[in-house]
Structures are given as C-alpha cells and as structure tokens.
Design a protein around this motif. Structure first.
Motif, PDB file in Angstrom:
ATOM      1  N   ILE A 222      25.539  38.089   1.206  1.00  0.00           N
ATOM      2  CA  ILE A 222      25.041  36.736   1.492  1.00  0.00           C
ATOM      3  C   ILE A 222      24.768  36.142   0.117  1.00  0.00           C
ATOM      4  O   ILE A 222      23.863  36.581  -0.592  1.00  0.00           O
ATOM      5  CB  ILE A 222      23.806  36.724   2.445  1.00  0.00           C
ATOM      6  N   VAL A 232      27.057  37.959   5.984  1.00  0.00           N
ATOM      7  CA  VAL A 232      26.004  37.531   6.908  1.00  0.00           C
ATOM      8  C   VAL A 232      25.513  36.152   6.501  1.00  0.00           C
ATOM      9  O   VAL A 232      25.495  35.813   5.316  1.00  0.00           O
ATOM     10  CB  VAL A 232      24.823  38.537   6.952  1.00  0.00           C
ATOM     11  N   VAL A 234      22.427  33.073   8.047  1.00  0.00           N
ATOM     12  CA  VAL A 234      21.455  32.673   9.059  1.00  0.00           C
ATOM     13  C   VAL A 234      22.190  31.697   9.985  1.00  0.00           C
ATOM     14  O   VAL A 234      22.771  30.710   9.525  1.00  0.00           O
ATOM     15  CB  VAL A 234      20.225  32.004   8.408  1.00  0.00           C
TER      16      VAL A 234
END
Ligand SMILES: Nc1nc(=O)c2c([nH]1)NC[C@@H]1CN(c3ccc(C(=O)N[C@@H](CCC(=O)O)C(=O)O)cc3)CN21
Ligand SMILES: CC(C)C(=O)C(=O)O
Ligand SMILES: [Mg+2]
Length: 285
Positions: A222, A232, A234
């Motif tokens: 990330i 990844v 959010v």
C-alpha cells in the motif's frame, strides 16, 4: 423447480449463493508468493463485505475504521471491542475471502502473552482466520509466539500508522539509509518469525521491491511497489467515500457524488410532498 442453497458453515444467511465457495486459506495465501497478485481490500460492515467478497482474496478489518467510520483523528483510540464487533460483521458478510482483523493499538505490544490474550479473543468472537499487527524486530517474538499457538499473523512494516507519534507524521519510509535499512530488517524479522504475509506500507518503490525479493512470504503493498505479491487499499478511499486520501490511493469510483445526488433528490421530494408516492403507501383494505 427449486434452488438449493448450500451454505458453508462459516457463512451467514445474509448472503446465500447457489454454488458454495470455500474460503481461501492461510497456506493458500502463503503459496501465492511470486504468483498471481493477492487482491485485498478493507471492509468494516456486513454489506461492504458482501459486495467486496467475490472480488477479493483477503478482506482486512482495518483499524483505519477509527478514522473512516468513527471520525477519530488517528487509529490510536480504536478499541478491541470495536475490532471484534466489526470483525464479526465482516465474517458474517463474506464466505470466499480470508478475513484478517487488525490488532488495535495497546492490545498486543507489552508481551507475547498480552498479544495472545487479545488475539485469541478476536479469533473467538469474530471467526476471522487470523490477525494483523504492526511492527518489525520488536514484534518478532510475538509473531512467533502467536503463530506457534494457532493464530496466523500478518505483519505490517514501513509506515505503521500506530507509530505516527514516533515517526513524526504519516511519513514515507526508506528515503534515507537508516529508514531503508530498518524497513528491510523489520520485514525480515517478522517473516522469519513466521508471518504468513506482510503488509508493506508507505515506502519508496525500490524498498517495496527489495523487501518482496528478500522475504519468503507474500508482501502486500500500500504505497509501496507494483512488484509486491499483492495490493491493499482502504475500500472507502478507492470508492471516493473518504475526503482526504494519500497519494497512493487510486479512485475507482465517486460514491460521494452518488450519495449527494440521491440525498438531494430525496430532500427535494420530501419538501415538494412528492414522496411517499402511490407505491410507497399502504391502502386501508
Ligand atoms: N482512509 C484511510 N486510508 C488509509 O490508507 C489509512 C487510514 N485511513 N488510516 C490509517 C492509515 C493512515 N494512513 C496514511 C495517512 C496519511 C498518509 C499521508 O498523508 N501520506 C503523505 C506522504 C507524505 C510523505 O511524502 O512523506 C501523502 O501525501 O501521501 C499516508 C498514510 C494509511 N491508513
Ligand atoms: C491500510 C491497511 C493496511 C490497514 O492497516 C488498515 O486499514 O488499518
Ligand atoms: Mg491498520
């Protein structure tokens, strides 16, 4: 003709599908090192889990929920109670992805025993497949302690948001030799201690690549590198639902605009007495 819905025992009634899918396992994730990239997104609620699950290998119940759904200034005030409640909701809403729950600040750092007490509570109360904790060399003993006692651990190194007060802000790591060396040593330490995967957050691109080449388990980037073994984000960030996002976020939708438009129309209808209409009211007989 009737349809038979077969449910995996670990699933909820909320999301039945005709074809049962087996959840991805920790060994299967580990085996993806150097293979097809792992797809991971955060989820905090049952409905988001239902919608994201078919697309993801891993759903992370991140402590970022502190900022994203509770409006807190950082992840530090997030409690174990909050993580357990949201973790259980995400497990109920998913059945294909591996569900991992973040250990919140203050629930695992003082000793391996402390970590096991908190992590075992998360496993019991949520049904998740494992936990994630932040830290490198300082947490290696804890990673080994949990892994050997039945709790799969995902590591998290680089820009670790729970250490924001030590790092002096959400600073990208690895721009100087000292932090570059630290990220490499931290990743090696948690991987050698038995972490089944390691999140590498907020590091300069060559360090994301170097860490991926240096450790035996998959890296999940990330703000790291496209060379990582997975990525990844959010979910609210990539959906355009969170107002302030770091550079590493790519926006795949503008959900805030969709909600704004819907609420605008609803408010206009109510004020014009155009809602409820014929279809939304009950006839007396
Ligand atoms: N919505 C959300 N998304 C996240 O990715 C996230 C959270 N919340 N909460 C927990 C942590 C905090 N994170 C953050 C927050 C801010 C930056 C940030 O502002 N980064 C600067 C980098 C500055 C530099 O170059 O050193 C940026 O501009 O990207 C990075 C990660 C990542 N996590
Ligand atoms: C950003 C990811 C890796 C995380 O730790 C979180 O959502 O809390
Ligand atoms: Mg987190």
């Amino acid at each position: 003709m009737s349809t038979t819905y077969t449910l995996d025992t670990s699933t909820s009634r909320a999301n039945p599908t005709p074809a049962p899918m087996k959840r991805l396992t920790v060994p299967a994730v580990r085996a993806r090192k150097g293979g097809q990239p792992l797809v991971m997104l955060t989820a905090y609620t049952v409905r988001m889990a239902q919608l994201l699950d078919p697309h993801c290998d891993i759903l992370l119940v991140g402590d970022s929920l502190g900022q994203v759904i509770y409006g807190l200034p950082s992840t530090l005030p997030v409690s174990l109670d909050m993580m357990c409640a949201h973790g259980a909701a995400v497990v109920r809403g998913s059945y294909h992805a591996l569900v991992i729950v973040d250990m919140p600040f203050g629930s695992y750092e003082t000793s391996p025993e402390h970590a096991f007490r908190s992590a075992s509570r998360v496993m019991k109360e949520t049904g998740a497949a494992g936990i994630k904790l932040e830290g490198g060399e300082a947490m290696a003993e804890t990673v080994a302690f949990l892994s050997r006692r039945g709790i799969p651990v995902m590591g998290h190194v680089g820009l670790t948001p729970q250490a924001v007060n030590v790092l002096g802000g959400h600073r990208v790591q690895g721009r100087d030799d000292a932090t570059a060396d630290k990220v490499m040593a931290d990743a090696r330490a948690v991987a050698d201690a038995g972490a089944f995967a390691v999140v590498v957050e907020g590091v300069v691109e060559p360090i994301g690549k170097a860490v991926t080449e240096a450790i035996a388990c998959p890296t999940i980037g990330i703000g790291a590198s496209v060379a990582c073994d997975g990525q990844v984000l959010v979910a609210e960030d990539m959906l355009g639902l969170f107002e302030r996002t770091p550079r590493f976020v790519k926006r795949y939708a503008d959900m805030a605009a969709v909600i704004d438009e819907a609420a605008t129309e609803y408010a206009r209808d109510v004020r014009a007495r155009a809602f409820p209409g014929e279809e939304q009211i009950y006839a007396p007989k």
